[in-house]
Design a protein around this motif. Structure first.
Motif, short mmCIF file in Angstrom:
data_model
loop_
_atom_site.label_atom_id
_atom_site.label_comp_id
_atom_site.label_asym_id
_atom_site.label_seq_id
_atom_site.Cartn_x
_atom_site.Cartn_y
_atom_site.Cartn_z
N GLN A 203 57.21 42.46 35.91
CA GLN A 203 58.49 42.99 35.90
C GLN A 203 58.95 43.49 37.09
O GLN A 203 60.10 43.61 37.70
CB GLN A 203 58.68 44.18 34.79
N VAL A 204 58.25 44.35 37.70
CA VAL A 204 58.11 45.24 38.80
C VAL A 204 57.72 44.94 40.30
O VAL A 204 58.61 44.58 41.07
CB VAL A 204 57.67 46.90 38.66
N THR A 205 56.32 44.53 40.32
CA THR A 205 55.95 44.21 41.60
C THR A 205 56.04 43.02 41.73
O THR A 205 56.46 41.97 40.77
CB THR A 205 54.55 44.41 41.55
N LYS A 206 55.90 42.31 43.06
CA LYS A 206 56.05 40.95 43.55
C LYS A 206 55.17 39.83 43.37
O LYS A 206 55.42 38.70 43.83
CB LYS A 206 57.00 40.96 44.84
N GLN A 207 53.87 40.56 43.04
CA GLN A 207 52.86 39.44 43.09
C GLN A 207 52.94 38.37 41.91
O GLN A 207 53.37 38.56 40.79
CB GLN A 207 51.47 40.11 42.80
N ILE A 208 52.65 37.14 42.44
CA ILE A 208 52.19 36.23 41.26
C ILE A 208 50.81 36.54 40.84
O ILE A 208 49.87 36.37 41.61
CB ILE A 208 52.49 34.88 41.73
N ILE A 209 50.46 36.43 39.55
CA ILE A 209 49.28 36.64 38.97
C ILE A 209 48.98 35.29 38.44
O ILE A 209 49.44 34.70 37.49
CB ILE A 209 49.50 37.62 37.73
N GLU A 210 47.76 34.75 39.18
CA GLU A 210 47.01 33.70 38.80
C GLU A 210 46.13 33.81 37.60
O GLU A 210 44.88 34.21 37.82
CB GLU A 210 46.61 32.69 39.84
N PHE A 211 46.73 33.57 36.35
CA PHE A 211 45.78 33.91 35.19
C PHE A 211 44.91 32.87 34.95
O PHE A 211 43.81 33.20 34.28
CB PHE A 211 46.54 34.42 34.17
N GLY A 212 45.15 31.74 35.12
CA GLY A 212 44.24 30.48 34.51
C GLY A 212 44.68 30.36 32.98
O GLY A 212 45.83 30.68 32.56
N SER A 213 43.67 29.90 32.23
CA SER A 213 43.61 29.48 30.88
C SER A 213 43.79 30.77 29.99
O SER A 213 43.48 31.97 30.85
CB SER A 213 42.75 28.79 30.41
N VAL A 214 44.02 30.96 28.69
CA VAL A 214 44.03 31.89 27.90
C VAL A 214 42.41 32.31 27.50
O VAL A 214 42.20 33.45 26.92
CB VAL A 214 44.92 31.80 26.59
N ALA A 215 41.50 31.72 27.93
CA ALA A 215 40.28 32.07 27.81
C ALA A 215 39.85 33.15 28.17
O ALA A 215 40.13 33.55 29.40
CB ALA A 215 39.36 30.88 28.08
N ASP A 216 39.05 34.22 27.38
CA ASP A 216 38.72 35.52 28.04
C ASP A 216 39.87 36.25 28.42
O ASP A 216 39.63 37.00 29.39
CB ASP A 216 37.69 35.19 29.15
N TYR A 217 40.93 36.26 27.84
CA TYR A 217 42.12 36.87 28.36
C TYR A 217 41.84 38.52 28.42
O TYR A 217 42.57 39.09 28.99
CB TYR A 217 43.70 36.53 27.52
N ASN A 238 53.40 46.37 47.16
CA ASN A 238 53.86 45.08 47.38
C ASN A 238 53.03 44.59 48.63
O ASN A 238 53.69 43.58 49.27
CB ASN A 238 55.44 45.17 47.62
N ARG A 239 51.99 44.95 48.74
CA ARG A 239 50.91 44.45 49.71
C ARG A 239 50.64 42.93 49.72
O ARG A 239 50.43 42.17 50.51
CB ARG A 239 49.80 45.22 50.04
N TYR A 240 50.19 42.63 48.46
CA TYR A 240 49.67 41.21 48.10
C TYR A 240 50.74 40.41 47.44
O TYR A 240 51.76 40.72 46.64
CB TYR A 240 48.53 41.61 47.32
N GLU A 241 50.85 39.05 47.59
CA GLU A 241 51.60 38.10 46.97
C GLU A 241 51.11 37.19 46.01
O GLU A 241 51.91 36.90 45.16
CB GLU A 241 52.09 37.18 48.40
N ARG A 242 49.62 37.41 46.00
CA ARG A 242 48.98 36.49 44.89
C ARG A 242 47.76 37.37 44.44
O ARG A 242 47.06 37.69 45.40
CB ARG A 242 48.80 35.24 45.31
N VAL A 243 47.63 37.11 43.15
CA VAL A 243 46.41 38.01 42.50
C VAL A 243 45.78 37.00 41.63
O VAL A 243 46.33 36.54 40.78
CB VAL A 243 46.96 39.12 41.65
N ASN A 244 44.47 36.52 42.09
CA ASN A 244 43.79 35.73 41.26
C ASN A 244 42.62 36.44 40.29
O ASN A 244 41.93 36.77 40.69
CB ASN A 244 43.07 34.47 42.23
N LEU A 245 42.82 36.01 38.99
CA LEU A 245 41.96 36.49 38.05
C LEU A 245 41.02 35.60 37.27
O LEU A 245 40.42 35.86 36.45
CB LEU A 245 42.80 37.28 36.77
N GLN A 246 41.02 34.08 37.82
CA GLN A 246 40.44 33.25 36.97
C GLN A 246 38.79 33.19 37.22
O GLN A 246 38.22 32.58 36.40
CB GLN A 246 40.81 31.78 37.52
N PHE A 247 38.20 34.08 38.23
CA PHE A 247 36.82 33.89 38.31
C PHE A 247 36.27 35.23 37.71
O PHE A 247 36.67 36.23 37.77
CB PHE A 247 36.49 33.95 39.93
#
Length: 254
Positions: A203-217, A238-247
Motif C-alpha cells: 500500500q505505502v512503500t514502492k518495493q515489489i515483494i517477490e513472495f513465490g508460492s503460498v508454501a510456508d507463507y 524506498n531504498r529498495y525496489e525488489r524484495v525476494n522472500l523465496q529462499f
C-alpha cells in the motif's frame, strides 16, 4: 304467562344467538390469523458492504411486483419457493423464510461477504467471497478489499476458487491476509501467475515483494515483518525496489 317462563323463552333464543355471534367472531379471527399481515426482512453479514437491500429481496418475493403476498392466506404462499428465489440472488449466501404467530412472514437473509476483487483484463471484474465463491461486481457498491490479478484466476472465473487444491491453498492465504489487521493494511495487490507464483504490491512503500508460492507463507511473512521492522527504518523506506522472500532463511533486497 309467568315471569320465569318468559325469561326462559327469551334466554332460549338469546343464548344461541350470542353463541352464533361468538362463533363468527372466532372463525373470523382464525381466518385473519392465517393471512400474511406483513413481511419483515433481516439482512445479516453486511459489515459495511451493501450489495443487497430489502428492495432486492422484496422483488424476489413478489416476482417484481407481479405477485402480491401481503393479505394472502399463508396456505396459498409457497415459502420454500420464495426462499429459493431469494437464494438465487448472487449476493445472498443463504436465506430462511417462515411465519410467526402474529401472521408475519419473516425473511432472514445472509449476505455473501467479499474478501478480495479479481481484476479481469479481458472482461468483468469479480469478487471472491469468504467462502471462495466467485461473485459479480455491483453497480451499487464497491467493497474496499485487496485486488488480485494474474493469469492464475482465469480457470476459476464464474466457478469457485475451491475447485482444486491450488485454488484452496491460495484462498487460505488470501483469507489469512484479510483477517490479519497488519497485513491487510500493508498489501494493496497480489499478482499471481499461472504457476501460482506471487508478487505483492504494498500500500505505502514502492518495493515489489517477490513472495513465490503460498508454501510456508507464515515463514515468509515473518521475514517480511523483519524487513519492515529492522531494515527499512535503518536503510530508508524506498531504498529498495525488489524484495525476494523465496529462499529459506534469506531476505534478498535489490
Amino acid at each position: 304467562m309467568q315471569p320465569k317462563k318468559k325469561i326462559y323463552i327469551a334466554l332460549k333464543f338469546i343464548i344461541p344467538a350470542i353463541i352464533f355471534l361468538i362463533s363468527i367472531g372466532f372463525v373470523s379471527k382464525k381466518q385473519e390469523e392465517k393471512l400474511c399481515k406483513k413481511i419483515v426482512i433481516t439482512i445479516e453479514n453486511q459489515q459495511g458492504n451493501f450489495f443487497i437491500n430489502e428492495g432486492d429481496i422484496m422483488d424476489k418475493v413478489t416476482k417484481n411486483g407481479r405477485e402480491m403476498v401481503v393479505n394472502l392466506p399463508f396456505d396459498n404462499v409457497k415459502l420454500k419457493d420464495i426462499e429459493q428465489r431469494i437464494e438465487a440472488l448472487k449476493f445472498v449466501q443463504s436465506a430462511q423464510v417462515y411465519r410467526d404467530l402474529q401472521g408475519n412472514m419473516l425473511i432472514d437473509a445472509v449476505q455473501a461477504r467479499p474478501i478480495a476483487r479479481v481484476f479481469n483484463p479481458v472482461g468483468k471484474d469479480y469478487y471472491i467471497s469468504d467462502r471462495g465463491e466467485i461473485l459479480p461486481v455491483s453497480e451499487r457498491f464497491t467493497a474496499r478489499v485487496m485486488v488480485l490479478s494474474g493469469s492464475f484466476f482465469r480457470p476459476y472465473l464464474e466457478k469457485n476458487l475451491l475447485i482444486d487444491q491450488a485454488g484452496k491453498d491460495l484462498f487460505n492465504f488470501i483469507q489469512f491476509i484479510e483477517k490479519d489487521k497488519f497485513w491487510s493494511a500493508q498489501f494493496a495487490q497480489l499478482e499471481v501467475n499461472k504457476s501460482g507464483m506471487i508478487n505483492i504490491y504494498p500500500q505505502v512503500t514502492k518495493q515489489i515483494i517477490e513472495f513465490g508460492s503460498v508454501a510456508d507463507y507464515s515463514e515468509k511473512l515473518s521475514k517480511l515483518k523483519i524487513f519492515y521492522d529492522k531494515i527499512l527504518p535503518d536503510r530508508g523506506w524506498n531504498r529498495y525496489e525488489r524484495v525476494n522472500l523465496q529462499f529459506k532463511d534469506q531476505i534478498i533486497c535489490e
